[in-house]
Write an enzyme that holds these catalytic residues in place. Structure first.
Site, PDB file in Angstrom:
ATOM      1  CB  SER A 151      40.860   6.549 101.234  1.00  0.00           C
ATOM      2  OG  SER A 151      42.036   6.805 100.489  1.00  0.00           O
TER       3      SER A 151
ATOM      4  CG  ASP B  11      36.019   8.443  95.965  1.00  0.00           C
ATOM      5  OD1 ASP B  11      34.997   8.715  95.306  1.00  0.00           O
ATOM      6  OD2 ASP B  11      36.674   7.398  95.819  1.00  0.00           O
TER       7      ASP B  11
ATOM      8  CG  HIS C  43      40.836   5.529  97.358  1.00  0.00           C
ATOM      9  ND1 HIS C  43      40.679   6.696  98.068  1.00  0.00           N
ATOM     10  CD2 HIS C  43      39.743   5.438  96.565  1.00  0.00           C
ATOM     11  CE1 HIS C  43      39.554   7.294  97.712  1.00  0.00           C
ATOM     12  NE2 HIS C  43      38.970   6.544  96.804  1.00  0.00           N
TER      13      HIS C  43
END
Length: 184
Positions: A16, A134, A43
């Site tokens: 991310s 995540d 992401h």
């Protein structure tokens, strides 16, 4: 557990915030002709992305956006396209626009979970820099199915939350600084 006999191993990578630099560093450590298929979820949301072209000049492996129905091959890096979850099923790529997970689409956990189910002990999950958690549930699934869990040392991450949460909640096999992670 069904597996593609042509693919020796799969490596699923999640990143991310700070992920572009981390991915370029990690992919640059992979040898030419590597006997594995590599999957990347970062992401990126729904906006257009140049991620494959930004990663391609960091590695000798072929880098492209994943396509739904595409057959998985060794020596290729498959990047999730915007606004889709990447799923791996029996040697084939699936792309789904299902509900967001961990506030993201694409999200890391769906890719990791599908890798665990389809490839079991032939799966390696890698959690890189990023915020929140995540990838943790997916990394737990990879471990439960006999695969390996690699995590960037949180002290070397731009955003240490994702790797730190992974090391706190998963029995990690390898936790190294980014510069050494791809060589292990």
């Amino acid at each position: 557990m069904p597996q593609d006999n042509h693919v020796d191993q799969i490596i699923v990578i999640g990143a991310s915030r700070g992920g572009l630099t981390a991915l370029r560093c990690l992919l640059g450590q992979f040898p030419p002709g590597m006997p594995a298929a590599v999957f990347v979820t970062m992401h990126i949301g729904a906006q257009p992305s140049l991620l494959p072209s930004l990663l391609a000049n960091a590695t000798t492996l072929k880098v492209s956006f994943a396509e739904c129905g595409e057959q998985i091959q060794n020596g290729c890096v498959y990047v999730v396209p915007p606004d889709r979850h990447l799923l791996i099923k029996q040697g084939t790529i699936r792309l789904k626009r299902s509900a967001k997970e961990n506030y993201s689409r694409p999200a890391i956990d769906p890719m990791f979970r599908s890798a665990a189910v389809s490839y079991g002990k032939k799966a390696i999950g890698v959690v890189l820099t990023g915020e929140l958690d995540d990838g943790v549930v997916g990394l737990q699934a990879i471990k439960a199915y006999g695969g390996l869990a690699f995590v960037q040392d949180p002290r070397t991450a731009d955003a240490p939350s994702m790797p730190m949460t992974a090391t706190d909640n998963v029995e990690v096999d390898v936790c190294l600084p980014l510069e050494a992670l791809g060589k292990s």
